[in-house]
Structure formats: structure tokens, C-alpha cells
Design a protein around this motif. Structure first.
Motif, mmCIF file in Angstrom:
data_model
loop_
_atom_site.group_PDB
_atom_site.id
_atom_site.type_symbol
_atom_site.label_atom_id
_atom_site.label_comp_id
_atom_site.label_asym_id
_atom_site.label_seq_id
_atom_site.Cartn_x
_atom_site.Cartn_y
_atom_site.Cartn_z
ATOM 1 N N UNK A 171 0.348 13.202 2.312
ATOM 2 C CA UNK A 171 1.733 13.032 1.470
ATOM 3 C C UNK A 171 3.171 12.822 2.374
ATOM 4 N N UNK A 172 2.908 12.792 3.156
ATOM 5 C CA UNK A 172 4.199 13.389 3.978
ATOM 6 C C UNK A 172 4.056 12.286 4.263
ATOM 7 N N UNK A 184 0.810 -1.444 0.277
ATOM 8 C CA UNK A 184 -0.031 0.203 0.170
ATOM 9 C C UNK A 184 1.080 1.460 0.120
ATOM 10 N N UNK A 185 1.790 1.046 0.746
ATOM 11 C CA UNK A 185 3.531 2.155 0.385
ATOM 12 C C UNK A 185 3.389 3.195 -0.543
ATOM 13 N N UNK A 224 8.613 10.326 4.591
ATOM 14 C CA UNK A 224 8.872 10.100 5.894
ATOM 15 C C UNK A 224 9.244 8.734 6.746
ATOM 16 N N UNK A 225 9.824 7.979 5.744
ATOM 17 C CA UNK A 225 10.151 6.359 6.297
ATOM 18 C C UNK A 225 12.127 6.225 6.065
ATOM 19 N N UNK A 266 2.398 5.617 -5.936
ATOM 20 C CA UNK A 266 2.334 5.774 -7.531
ATOM 21 C C UNK A 266 0.629 7.348 -7.181
ATOM 22 N N UNK A 267 0.319 7.589 -6.418
ATOM 23 C CA UNK A 267 -0.948 8.645 -6.318
ATOM 24 C C UNK A 267 -0.202 10.055 -6.692
ATOM 25 N N UNK A 268 0.642 9.820 -5.411
ATOM 26 C CA UNK A 268 1.400 11.203 -4.979
ATOM 27 C C UNK A 268 1.896 11.558 -6.598
#
Length: 224
Positions: free
Chosen positions: A135-136, A69-70, A140-141, A75-77
Motif C-alpha cells: 500500500x505504501x 502498473x502504478x 510514496x512517490x 485502482x486496487x487500493x
């Protein structure tokens, strides 16, 4: 602009997905419904199992497109910032005045987003809400440096660097163009969040838009 967009495919780094969702009806449905589901329940509670139930498909079929899901959120971003880049290019291309061009660009990246009816499977208005709230989580990973090397954030950086170039045209002597441009793009997301949820710590509201704030800021900061 809308006519041009009908002939342009928003490019997303192919390393983000297993199979390009734009190439099939199921893939487009995964994108369409994931946007609606993430907006409804939040990214933390979002799972491929829940998405599969929503679209009437096996969870395993979603993994044929995205490994996690990440990666789907990435992809969406990426799609969102690619769409934003096209809007920047076509809306500012014929503006001669550097300041007016910059104002138009700032308006595009800070304004409230309306759905583009020509992209039938993607509701940009709802996707914008996801960008504001989630979005962050794309960077942030612990993997951010490697993902940056893989080019996952390239389109986001291109949007910022286009604004950097416009700032330099308005005031070539300004020393902090990159910090200023990234603060505008990132800050606009944060101001929209505050306007919607923490209203006592922002001046943005129904009467004063986020765009109003940033237009005022660039005029007073750059002082061309």
C-alpha cells in the motif's frame, strides 16, 4: 450487508483507469488475476507482460485499461478502501453507543480479512495481503501531491475521516483525532506486516490480534 453490496458498485476515481475494468469480462479478469499475480511474485516483479501471459491476452490489451502498473495498484487500493468504507457504513449505522460504534469501526479496519464470496472476481483476503505489503507504494512517490489533487486518495481519506468523527463523538476534548485515526488505520497495516514477518518487534500474534491491541489503545487513550 452482503445483500446490499450486491447492488452497489464500488466507485473508483475514473482518472485512475483508461477504461473501467468493471464494464467487461476481460477487465474483471485483469483485476482478478493481477491480485493473484502481485500476491504471488510481489509488485516489483509484476509486469503487464507477465499478467498478459497469465490471462492469455496481449500486453497491449491491458494498457487499454491502465496506463501503468502504478495506476493498476492505485485502482486496487481505491477499490479496497471503497469496500472498507461500505463495511464501515453498514456495520456501524445502527449502533447507538459512540464507544461501541468506534470499537466496531476499529475492528473492521484492523481485523484479518476474509474473502467476500459475493465479489466473485475479487478475493478480498488476498487483496488485503497486497495492501499490507504494497500500500505504501501508492503514495510514496514523487507524484503524490499531484495525485492527491486529482483525488486518487479520496476514498482512503474518507475512511480515516469517518473514524475521526467517531473518535470525536467518544471524546470531544481529545485534541489529536486526525493523527490518532490515521495512525490506527496505517498502524494496523504495519502491525499485520510485523506479525507475519518481523515477529520479535510486535506483541500481535496468534493469541493477541491486531484488533485487540487497537481496542485496548482507544479505550486507554480516549478514556470516555
Amino acid at each position: 450487508m452482503n445483500t446490499v453490496l450486491t447492488h452497489i458498485k464500488i466507485q473508483v476515481n475514473e482518472k485512475i483507469y483508461v477504461k473501467d475494468p468493471e464494464t467487461s469480462t476481460l477487465g474483471k479478469k485483469i483485476i482478478q488475476e493481477s491480485i493473484l499475480l502481485i500476491e504471488a511474485i510481489g509488485f516489483e516483479d509484476f509486469t503487464f507482460k507477465k499478467l498478459g501471459e497469465r490471462i492469455g491476452s496481449n500486453e497491449s490489451s491491458i494498457y487499454r485499461y491502465f496506463e501503468s502498473k502504478h495506476k493498476l495498484l492505485l485502482y486496487l487500493s481505491s477499490w479496497y478502501w471503497g469496500w472498507m468504507e461500505y463495511r464501515l457504513v453498514f456495520s456501524t449505522n445502527n449502533i447507538k453507543s459512540p464507544l461501541e460504534k468506534l470499537k466496531k469501526a476499529i475492528t473492521i479496519v484492523t481485523e484479518k480479512i476474509e474473502d467476500d464470496s459475493l465479489t466473485l472476481h475479487i478475493n478480498e483476503s488476498i487483496l488485503n495481503k497486497i495492501i499490507i505489503s504494497e500500500f505504501n507504494k501508492t503514495f510514496l512517490t514523487k507524484e503524490v501531491d499531484q495525485e492527491n489533487k486529482e483525488g486518487y486518495f479520496l476514498v482512503y481519506k474518507r475512511v480515516i475521516n469517518r473514524i475521526v468523527e467517531m473518535i470525536e463523538e467518544v471524546n470531544p476534548k481529545y485534541k489529536f483525532t486526525k493523527s490518532f485515526a490515521s495512525s490506527i488505520v496505517e498502524g494496523a497495516i504495519h502491525q499485520h506486516f510485523l506479525k507475519d514477518h518481523l515477529t520479535t518487534i510486535t506483541n500481535c500474534n496468534q493469541n493477541t490480534s491486531v484488533t485487540d491491541f487497537y481496542i485496548d489503545l482507544i479505550e486507554k487513550t480516549l478514556n470516555p
